[in-house]
Design a protein around this motif. Structure first.
Motif, short mmCIF file in Angstrom:
data_model
loop_
_atom_site.label_atom_id
_atom_site.label_comp_id
_atom_site.label_asym_id
_atom_site.label_seq_id
_atom_site.Cartn_x
_atom_site.Cartn_y
_atom_site.Cartn_z
N CYS A 166 -13.30 -25.58 -28.19
CA CYS A 166 -13.93 -26.09 -29.37
C CYS A 166 -14.84 -25.22 -29.89
O CYS A 166 -15.07 -25.13 -31.22
CB CYS A 166 -14.66 -27.39 -28.93
SG CYS A 166 -13.73 -28.74 -28.40
N CYS A 167 -15.76 -24.43 -28.97
CA CYS A 167 -16.56 -23.40 -29.51
C CYS A 167 -15.86 -22.09 -30.33
O CYS A 167 -16.31 -21.68 -31.32
CB CYS A 167 -17.21 -22.80 -28.34
SG CYS A 167 -16.32 -21.97 -27.07
N LYS A 168 -14.61 -22.01 -29.93
CA LYS A 168 -13.96 -20.83 -30.66
C LYS A 168 -13.15 -21.40 -31.99
O LYS A 168 -13.03 -20.79 -32.76
CB LYS A 168 -12.89 -20.24 -29.60
CG LYS A 168 -11.86 -19.24 -30.43
CD LYS A 168 -12.70 -17.92 -30.58
CE LYS A 168 -11.93 -16.74 -31.05
NZ LYS A 168 -12.77 -15.61 -31.25
N GLY A 169 -12.85 -22.62 -32.07
CA GLY A 169 -12.22 -23.25 -33.10
C GLY A 169 -13.01 -23.67 -34.28
O GLY A 169 -12.50 -23.43 -35.68
N TYR A 170 -14.18 -24.37 -33.86
CA TYR A 170 -14.90 -25.04 -35.04
C TYR A 170 -16.10 -25.16 -34.80
O TYR A 170 -16.96 -25.47 -35.77
CB TYR A 170 -14.33 -26.25 -35.55
CG TYR A 170 -14.29 -27.14 -34.48
CD1 TYR A 170 -15.33 -28.15 -34.32
CD2 TYR A 170 -13.14 -27.34 -33.63
CE1 TYR A 170 -15.39 -28.98 -33.45
CE2 TYR A 170 -13.09 -28.34 -32.55
CZ TYR A 170 -14.32 -29.36 -32.58
OH TYR A 170 -14.33 -30.31 -31.37
N LEU A 171 -16.62 -24.91 -33.49
CA LEU A 171 -18.06 -25.13 -33.37
C LEU A 171 -19.09 -23.87 -33.75
O LEU A 171 -18.68 -22.91 -33.39
CB LEU A 171 -18.22 -25.51 -31.86
CG LEU A 171 -18.24 -26.80 -31.24
CD1 LEU A 171 -18.50 -27.07 -29.98
CD2 LEU A 171 -19.15 -27.88 -32.31
N GLY A 172 -20.01 -24.31 -34.82
CA GLY A 172 -20.75 -23.03 -35.16
C GLY A 172 -21.77 -22.50 -34.05
O GLY A 172 -22.20 -21.40 -33.70
N ASP A 173 -22.35 -23.77 -33.78
CA ASP A 173 -23.48 -23.56 -32.55
C ASP A 173 -23.00 -24.48 -31.33
O ASP A 173 -22.44 -25.66 -31.66
CB ASP A 173 -25.17 -24.06 -33.14
CG ASP A 173 -25.28 -23.18 -34.28
OD1 ASP A 173 -25.14 -21.96 -34.11
OD2 ASP A 173 -26.05 -23.71 -35.30
N PHE A 174 -23.79 -24.11 -30.16
CA PHE A 174 -23.61 -24.95 -29.23
C PHE A 174 -24.50 -26.23 -29.15
O PHE A 174 -25.68 -25.96 -29.45
CB PHE A 174 -24.06 -24.12 -27.74
CG PHE A 174 -22.83 -23.11 -27.37
CD1 PHE A 174 -21.49 -23.45 -27.09
CD2 PHE A 174 -23.29 -21.70 -27.70
CE1 PHE A 174 -20.98 -22.33 -26.81
CE2 PHE A 174 -22.19 -20.87 -27.48
CZ PHE A 174 -21.08 -21.19 -27.15
N GLN A 175 -24.14 -27.24 -28.81
CA GLN A 175 -24.81 -28.44 -28.44
C GLN A 175 -25.25 -28.75 -27.08
O GLN A 175 -24.44 -28.36 -26.31
CB GLN A 175 -24.00 -29.71 -29.16
CG GLN A 175 -23.75 -29.60 -30.47
CD GLN A 175 -24.75 -29.55 -31.47
OE1 GLN A 175 -25.69 -30.16 -31.26
NE2 GLN A 175 -24.55 -28.86 -32.48
N PRO A 176 -26.17 -29.13 -26.67
CA PRO A 176 -26.76 -29.70 -25.49
C PRO A 176 -25.89 -30.60 -24.88
O PRO A 176 -25.63 -31.66 -25.49
CB PRO A 176 -28.02 -30.17 -25.60
CG PRO A 176 -28.39 -30.52 -26.92
CD PRO A 176 -27.52 -29.70 -27.77
N VAL A 177 -25.19 -30.69 -23.56
CA VAL A 177 -24.49 -31.38 -22.91
C VAL A 177 -25.14 -31.94 -21.56
O VAL A 177 -25.78 -30.77 -20.95
CB VAL A 177 -23.14 -31.09 -22.63
CG1 VAL A 177 -22.37 -32.18 -22.36
CG2 VAL A 177 -22.41 -30.54 -24.12
N SER A 178 -25.19 -33.17 -21.18
CA SER A 178 -25.88 -33.48 -20.02
C SER A 178 -24.84 -34.27 -19.05
O SER A 178 -24.08 -34.84 -19.73
CB SER A 178 -27.15 -34.31 -20.18
OG SER A 178 -26.81 -35.47 -20.85
N ILE A 179 -25.18 -34.50 -17.85
CA ILE A 179 -24.32 -35.34 -16.82
C ILE A 179 -24.44 -36.72 -17.31
O ILE A 179 -23.43 -37.51 -16.94
CB ILE A 179 -24.67 -34.84 -15.44
CG1 ILE A 179 -23.81 -35.34 -14.42
CG2 ILE A 179 -26.08 -35.69 -14.96
CD1 ILE A 179 -22.57 -34.81 -14.34
N LYS A 180 -25.44 -36.96 -17.87
CA LYS A 180 -25.65 -38.53 -18.33
C LYS A 180 -24.74 -38.98 -19.20
O LYS A 180 -24.02 -40.17 -19.27
CB LYS A 180 -27.03 -38.67 -19.14
CG LYS A 180 -27.18 -40.03 -19.51
CD LYS A 180 -28.57 -40.21 -19.94
CE LYS A 180 -28.87 -41.43 -20.78
NZ LYS A 180 -30.18 -41.97 -21.31
N MET A 181 -24.04 -38.18 -20.16
CA MET A 181 -23.03 -38.37 -20.98
C MET A 181 -21.87 -38.70 -20.23
O MET A 181 -20.92 -39.67 -20.40
CB MET A 181 -22.76 -37.19 -21.88
CG MET A 181 -24.11 -36.85 -22.98
SD MET A 181 -23.72 -35.44 -24.01
CE MET A 181 -25.16 -35.32 -24.61
N ALA A 182 -21.43 -37.87 -19.27
CA ALA A 182 -20.23 -38.41 -18.31
C ALA A 182 -20.36 -39.45 -17.69
O ALA A 182 -19.32 -40.30 -17.61
CB ALA A 182 -20.01 -37.11 -17.50
#
Length: 334
Positions: A166-182
């Protein structure tokens, strides 16, 4: 209002604004612009557009010109130089026995600077390496240490889903990801299943988080007491958020049944939830308990102000000894 043009310098990178300077550009054109690193060639990602000046971060640099055939030839020449610099830098790293991994090399359009991106677990003393590279290329050398997510964005690859990163294909900036989302998405907390190739949590967890948050607001949780369409009551055993199905076990039954969340009626909050917990009461002293024995209070001492004033005597005080000796002292002999 100010007229701007958006330019990016990587295939999937951040878009920077530049003053149009009277130039009409189309998306996909190559433009020569002035940046903080020097003169560079980028791709137009946003054509001419007027935006309020309050949204502009001053100072706003201008677009110099649209790239010509000669400019594109310089860009191709710089690409060849970057490949040679990458190979030479790897040789110097092996010679210096440095614990670092070279990822990418960038050369500015005006050939005023070479940037080397590398990864390392610890800090690296690369001062001697900079001297070696400067003696070879005779230009300004800059080394930057990046993280594993930036490395994956630069190199690219295929994820566990079989698609491009995703970061190579279309993501311009990194978004914060947490274990709570999983946890909210009901995924396994095994690090190998929710981590990407870079070793960090997968970026797609952030993409789907909004949908799960909206579904959790309208879907009963596991353990909630609900009423089925036929009037019987049951407990929610399992929730399927994406399909909107619930596995409900009626009272007295051993096996649950699948029903839609729209067909049930919630009777009370989830067991153990905050809404079901009784309010915390403050401890109160027992009424029937015997009173505590009171200690006898000490008599208060009279204040100094309450004492009677001293009475002065009318008798004359005797003269001091020193003063009397001085009076009885014989005169000095002349």
């Amino acid at each position: 209002m100010a007229e701007i043009i958006g330019v990016r310098f990587k295939t999937v990178g951040k878009v920077y604004y530049f003053a149009a300077n009277g130039i009409q550009a189309q998306v996909g054109d190559a433009a020569i612009v002035e940046t903080a690193r020097g003169v560079e060639c980028g791709e137009v990602a946003l054509s001419n557009k007027e935006i309020p000046e309050e949204q502009i971060t001053a100072p706003l640099k201008e677009v110099i010109r649209l790239a010509t055939a000669e400019d594109l030839a310089v860009v191709a020449k710089n690409k060849k130089k970057e490949e040679d610099a990458f190979r030479i830098c790897e040789e110097k790293i092996r010679f210096r026995k440095l614990d670092m991994k070279l990822v990418e090399v960038e050369c500015t359009f005006d050939n005023s600077k070479l940037l080397f991106y590398f990864t390392a677990e610890n800090r690296v003393d690369f001062r001697e390496l900079v001297k070696d590279l400067a003696s070879v290329f005779r230009t300004r050398i800059e080394l930057r240490q990046i993280g594993v997510r930036d490395e994956a964005k630069l190199l690219g690859g295929l994820g566990i889903c079989g698609r491009e990163f995703c970061c190579k294909g279309y993501l311009g900036d990194f978004q914060p990801v947490s274990i709570k989302m999983a946890k909210e998405q009901g995924l396994s907390l095994n690090p190998t299943k929710i981590s990407g190739t870079c070793g960090r949590l997968m970026c797609c967890l952030k993409h789907e988080q909004y949908a799960y948050e909206q579904l959790l607001k309208v879907t009963p949780k596991a353990g909630t007491m609900v009423q089925l369409p036929d009037g019987t009551q049951g407990v929610v055993e399992e929730v399927f958020l994406l399909t909107g199905k619930l596995r409900v076990r009626p009272e007295g039954a051993e096996v649950g049944t699948l029903v839609s969340k729209d067909e049930v009626q919630v009777l009370h909050a989830t067991e153990g939830s905050r809404e079901q917990r009784p309010p915390r009461k403050k401890p109160q002293p027992a009424q029937n308990s015997a009173p505590k024995e009171q200690k006898p209070q000490k008599e208060a001492k009279p204040r100094r102000d309450s004492r009677p004033p001293r009475q002065r005597s009318d008798r004359p005080h005797p003269p001091r000894q020193g003063r009397q000796d001085k009076q009885n002292k014989p005169p000095k002999a002349e």
